[in-house]
Scaffold this motif. Structure first.
Motif, short mmCIF file in Angstrom:
data_model
loop_
_atom_site.label_atom_id
_atom_site.label_comp_id
_atom_site.label_asym_id
_atom_site.label_seq_id
_atom_site.Cartn_x
_atom_site.Cartn_y
_atom_site.Cartn_z
N GLY A 237 43.68 42.53 20.29
CA GLY A 237 43.43 41.21 20.33
C GLY A 237 44.02 39.95 20.00
O GLY A 237 43.31 38.31 20.77
N ALA A 241 44.98 39.74 24.81
CA ALA A 241 44.09 38.03 24.64
C ALA A 241 45.24 37.02 25.50
O ALA A 241 45.00 36.06 26.18
CB ALA A 241 43.21 37.21 24.18
N GLN A 346 44.06 41.85 34.26
CA GLN A 346 42.90 39.51 34.06
C GLN A 346 43.62 38.75 34.21
O GLN A 346 42.93 37.56 34.71
CB GLN A 346 42.73 40.12 32.37
N GLY A 358 39.43 31.48 30.51
CA GLY A 358 38.58 31.80 29.27
C GLY A 358 37.33 33.47 29.97
O GLY A 358 37.83 34.03 28.81
N ASP A 359 37.18 33.37 30.63
CA ASP A 359 36.63 34.57 31.63
C ASP A 359 37.44 35.75 31.13
O ASP A 359 37.30 36.88 30.97
CB ASP A 359 36.27 34.54 32.46
N THR A 361 39.82 36.21 29.56
CA THR A 361 40.67 36.42 28.63
C THR A 361 39.89 37.25 27.79
O THR A 361 40.23 38.07 27.53
CB THR A 361 41.12 35.45 27.23
N THR A 362 38.81 36.84 27.77
CA THR A 362 37.38 37.58 27.08
C THR A 362 38.08 39.11 27.85
O THR A 362 37.45 39.92 27.19
CB THR A 362 36.57 36.98 27.27
N ALA A 363 37.38 38.84 28.75
CA ALA A 363 38.04 40.51 30.09
C ALA A 363 38.49 41.87 29.18
O ALA A 363 38.13 42.37 29.53
CB ALA A 363 37.53 40.09 31.11
N VAL A 365 40.26 41.47 26.60
CA VAL A 365 39.79 42.12 25.29
C VAL A 365 38.98 43.41 25.57
O VAL A 365 39.04 44.54 24.70
CB VAL A 365 39.55 41.39 23.87
N VAL A 366 37.55 43.15 25.93
CA VAL A 366 37.06 44.16 25.83
C VAL A 366 37.55 45.54 26.47
O VAL A 366 37.81 46.81 26.56
CB VAL A 366 35.26 43.71 27.25
#
Length: 388
Positions: A237, A241, A346, A358-359, A361-363, A365-366
């Motif tokens: 996190g 990210a 990513q 932004g996508d 960054t989210t991807a 973490v997931v």
């Protein structure tokens, strides 16, 4: 010496030229086909085109302009008004006889007009198609991940040979950003989770009068599993990210392209320092988190359940064997490297827009958390099978 033409002859020539350049348009019938013939100067002319000879034309229609000298947007608009109803009735319209510019304008306008006939809505893909699409996407993602890992390994090989573009200052900067700056959040999370583990374990052991085993439960659980898992999730996190956002922003701003143009390897310059930094700080943060968890276990056992301090310390040292320590450090290192790989992957594959960053960054973490969970399951089974 020859005489100049008389005035009457010159006047007749000018009248003929004016007639030739006068705007003209007419429909010609060629069997079932119809041809709209344009001629003369249409620039600035406000006259109308002749109406369709037959409103119910079904045969092919062509427009020719071999004698057309000039045109403007007004003529294009009127041609669109004439031809659009025909296109809506699926009548074949040939625009090849028009000038290139006028042909392109009309082609765009006529294609943009929706057909009048009702077309059935496209059917949504069936379950088999959706499953197949997901399988293809998963395979492409797996191939991309394997390619990225291969590039990182090649970059690591260049660094070991002393032929890398990585700077030592970048590595030290990343170690500072990912290590010391992560200590507060790692300490907080390890304290709270260690408190939960110690309190819940002690509550169950108290039912059997086995409070002295709180040290064994907390020490083995925190050192072997919990500390590494918490550090991995915190790094995903906080650090993963950040890696994705930093590299994704550089990609969107074409900074990575500039590095490539200058002959600098982007993997050596951007990815390798981040991977090595987490490879170094991962086991250190894991050890720190384990110490915090053991400390809060001591606090719970001594303050709440009446275990003497020396008894807890002796039981902790007795249960803290070398295999438990090595397993915890190995897992923490693996999780940290997976976080670095997910964040850099990513970021390097992000699109060139703010939303794409932004996508990514989210991807990151997931993906890092999923990789950590999978790695935790695999490593746990492997170490248990090896009796380690």
């Amino acid at each position: 010496m020859r005489q100049a033409p008389n005035g009457n002859a010159s006047s007749d020539t000018m009248e003929a030229s004016d007639e030739t350049r006068a705007p003209g348009a007419r429909w010609l019938s060629k069997g079932e086909a119809w041809v709209l013939e344009l001629s003369g100067e249409w620039r600035g002319h406000r006259g109308a085109l002749p109406d369709l000879p037959a409103p119910d034309i079904t045969g092919p229609v062509a427009v020719t302009a071999s004698a057309l000298h000039s045109w403007d947007a007004v003529l294009a608009g009127r041609l669109w008004q004439q031809l659009d109803p025909l296109m809506r009735r699926s009548v074949s319209v040939d625009l090849n006889g028009l000038p290139q510019g006028l042909q392109e304008v009309l082609a765009l306008a006529l294609n943009a007009a929706p057909p009048a006939t009702d077309t059935p809505d496209p059917q949504p893909p069936g379950p088999v198609t959706r499953v197949g699409a997901r399988v293809i996407d998963a395979w492409n993602s797996r191939h991309e991940s394997l390619t990225f890992v291969g590039e990182v390994l090649l970059s690591l090989g260049r660094w070991l040979r002393g032929a890398s573009d990585m700077r030592a200052s970048d590595l030290m900067w990343q170690i500072e950003q990912t290590g010391p700056r992560s200590l507060p959040i790692v300490a907080l999370v390890s304290f709270l989770v260690g408190l939960i583990v110690a309190y819940m374990g002690a509550a169950q052991l108290q039912r059997f009068g086995a409070q002295t085993y709180i040290a064994d439960l907390v020490t083995v659980g925190v050192v072997r599993e919990v500390a590494a898992l918490l550090v991995g999730i915190v790094l995903a996190g906080r650090v993963g990210a950040a890696f994705a956002a930093q590299i994704g922003s550089m990609r969107a701003n074409e900074e990575i392209d500039a590095l490539t143009t200058l002959g600098v390897n982007a993997f050596d310059f951007l990815v390798l320092p981040r991977v090595l930094a987490l490879l170094i700080v991962g086991p250190m943060l894991t050890a720190f988190g384990a110490l915090v968890g053991m400390g809060v276990g001591w606090l719970v056992a001594v303050v709440i359940y009446g275990v003497t301090p020396l008894e807890y310390v002796y039981a902790s040292v007795d249960s803290l064997t070398l295999p438990h320590v090595l397993v915890g450090l190995i897992k923490g290192t693996v999780y940290a490297v997976l976080v670095a790989l997910a964040g850099c992957l990513q970021g390097m594959s992000a699109g060139r827009s703010a939303q794409a960053v932004g996508d990514a960054t989210t991807a990151s973490v997931v993906q890092a958390i999923v990789w950590i969970v999978v790695a935790a399951s695999v490593l746990t089974v492997v170490f248990q099978r090896l009796d380690f």
